[in-house]
Each structure stands twice: as structure tokens, then as C-alpha cells.
Design a protein around this motif. Structure first.
Motif, short mmCIF file in Angstrom:
data_model
loop_
_atom_site.label_atom_id
_atom_site.label_comp_id
_atom_site.label_asym_id
_atom_site.label_seq_id
_atom_site.Cartn_x
_atom_site.Cartn_y
_atom_site.Cartn_z
N ASP A 190 0.86 -1.18 0.00
CA ASP A 190 0.00 0.00 0.00
C ASP A 190 0.90 1.23 0.00
OD1 ASP A 190 -2.30 1.52 0.05
OD2 ASP A 190 -3.09 0.63 1.89
N GLU A 222 -6.85 0.18 8.71
CA GLU A 222 -8.00 -0.71 8.58
C GLU A 222 -7.98 -1.53 7.29
OE1 GLU A 222 -11.55 1.55 9.19
OE2 GLU A 222 -11.02 2.04 11.26
N SER A 223 -7.59 -0.91 6.18
CA SER A 223 -7.63 -1.65 4.90
C SER A 223 -6.64 -2.81 4.89
CB SER A 223 -7.40 -0.71 3.72
OG SER A 223 -6.13 -0.09 3.82
N GLN A 242 -5.38 -4.31 7.46
CA GLN A 242 -5.79 -5.27 8.48
C GLN A 242 -6.90 -6.18 7.95
OE1 GLN A 242 -6.67 -2.48 11.58
NE2 GLN A 242 -4.58 -2.48 12.37
N GLU A 243 -7.86 -5.59 7.23
CA GLU A 243 -8.95 -6.39 6.67
C GLU A 243 -8.42 -7.38 5.64
OE1 GLU A 243 -12.16 -3.97 5.15
OE2 GLU A 243 -12.16 -2.74 6.97
N VAL A 244 -7.51 -6.93 4.80
CA VAL A 244 -6.94 -7.82 3.79
C VAL A 244 -6.15 -8.94 4.47
CG1 VAL A 244 -5.28 -7.98 1.88
CG2 VAL A 244 -6.88 -6.06 1.99
N LYS A 276 -6.54 -10.20 7.45
CA LYS A 276 -7.48 -11.12 8.10
C LYS A 276 -8.10 -12.06 7.08
CE LYS A 276 -10.11 -9.60 11.47
NZ LYS A 276 -11.21 -8.96 12.21
N GLU A 277 -8.47 -11.53 5.93
CA GLU A 277 -9.08 -12.35 4.88
C GLU A 277 -8.06 -13.37 4.34
OE1 GLU A 277 -11.86 -14.08 2.66
OE2 GLU A 277 -12.27 -12.46 4.10
N LYS A 286 -7.80 -16.16 6.75
CA LYS A 286 -8.98 -17.02 6.66
C LYS A 286 -8.82 -18.02 5.52
CE LYS A 286 -12.58 -13.92 8.39
NZ LYS A 286 -13.76 -13.12 7.99
N ARG A 327 -4.13 -2.17 17.69
CA ARG A 327 -4.73 -3.19 16.82
C ARG A 327 -3.65 -3.96 16.05
NH1 ARG A 327 -9.75 -2.21 12.74
NH2 ARG A 327 -10.13 -4.40 12.28
N TYR A 365 -2.97 -7.93 16.12
CA TYR A 365 -2.89 -8.74 14.90
C TYR A 365 -1.58 -9.52 14.86
CZ TYR A 365 -7.07 -7.23 12.39
OH TYR A 365 -8.38 -7.04 11.98
N ILE A 374 -1.92 -12.82 12.66
CA ILE A 374 -2.58 -12.37 11.43
C ILE A 374 -1.59 -11.60 10.54
CG2 ILE A 374 -4.43 -10.93 10.47
CD1 ILE A 374 -6.02 -11.61 13.07
#
Length: 124
Positions: free
Chosen positions: A13, A20-21, A23-25, A27-28, A31, A52, A56, A61
Motif C-alpha cells: 500500500d 484498517e484496509s 488489516q482487513e486484507v 485477516k481475509e 482465513k 490493533r 494482529y 494475522i
């Protein structure tokens, strides 16, 4: 996209502001059973703090974060997952080339430097 199971992945990035962006990526990707996830950004601002990111990292993560030292890094340097990328030489070379009316295209095209680095690593 391709299956990420068991793979080491890099999220790139331009800037980590709140985070947040990325972190979301991350986490996905976890998964989807990614092995390790690293985050790379030019500017690490961390406007929402580090709590946060710390969590993580502890939860597995995010395995590492790399940003340049082009912004103030404060408490970030003490984090076990953080890696600072030194940019002073690059900035100095850019200023020097511009002051001498030289092109900076060699600085912007890192192919030779990458190949030299890889050759050094290979010969160790």
C-alpha cells in the motif's frame, strides 16, 4: 484469484493511515490459510495507534510490517514486527542528481541494484 493456502504473501500500500484496509486484507488472507502475511507501505502514519496492529501480530494475522523512515516513527521502532526501511541515501542521491542537473532515471529504475543485491546474496 489464486489459492493462497500455505503461501507467504505481501500486502503493498502507499500509506498506512488508520491501517484498517491492510488489516482487513490480512485477516481475509489468513482465513484463506495464507502461511505468513507481510505489509509494506511507503508511509507508516498509524493515526489510530498501534494497539490493533499489536493484537494482529500476537494473533498471527500479520507477521511483519515494513515502511520507510520518511515519516516520524516514534514508538514504532520498538515493535517486534516492525522493520524500518532506510531511505536517507536514496533521498540524498536524488537531491545530488537534481543539484547537478543529472537524470534520476537510474535511481527510479532499480534493476541493476536489485541484480547486484541478488548476486551478493547468492555468493554468501
Amino acid at each position: 484469484g489464486a489459492d493462497v493456502e500455505g503461501k507467504d504473501l505481501v500486502i503493498i500500500d502507499d500509506m498506512i493511515s488508520s491501517g484498517e484496509s491492510v488489516q482487513e486484507v490480512a485477516k481475509e488472507l489468513k482465513k484463506r490459510k495464507a502461511r505468513r502475511v507481510f505489509v509494506c507501505a511507503t508511509f507508516g502514519l498509524f493515526t489510530n495507534g498501534f494497539a490493533r496492529f499489536d493484537q494482529y501480530y500476537e494473533d498471527g494475522i500479520i507477521d511483519g510490517i515494513f515502511t520507510t523512515n520518511l515519516v516520524y516513527q516514534s514508538d514504532l521502532l520498538s515493535r517486534p514486527y516492525y522493520h524500518s526501511i532506510e531511505m536517507s541515501k536514496y533521498v540524498a542521491l536524488t537531491i545530488d542528481n537534481l543539484n547537478h542537473d543529472s537524470t534520476i532515471s537510474g535511481l527510479l529504475t532499480p534493476t541493476n541494484r536489485i541484480n547486484n543485491f541478488l548476486e551478493k546474496v547468492k555468493n554468501k
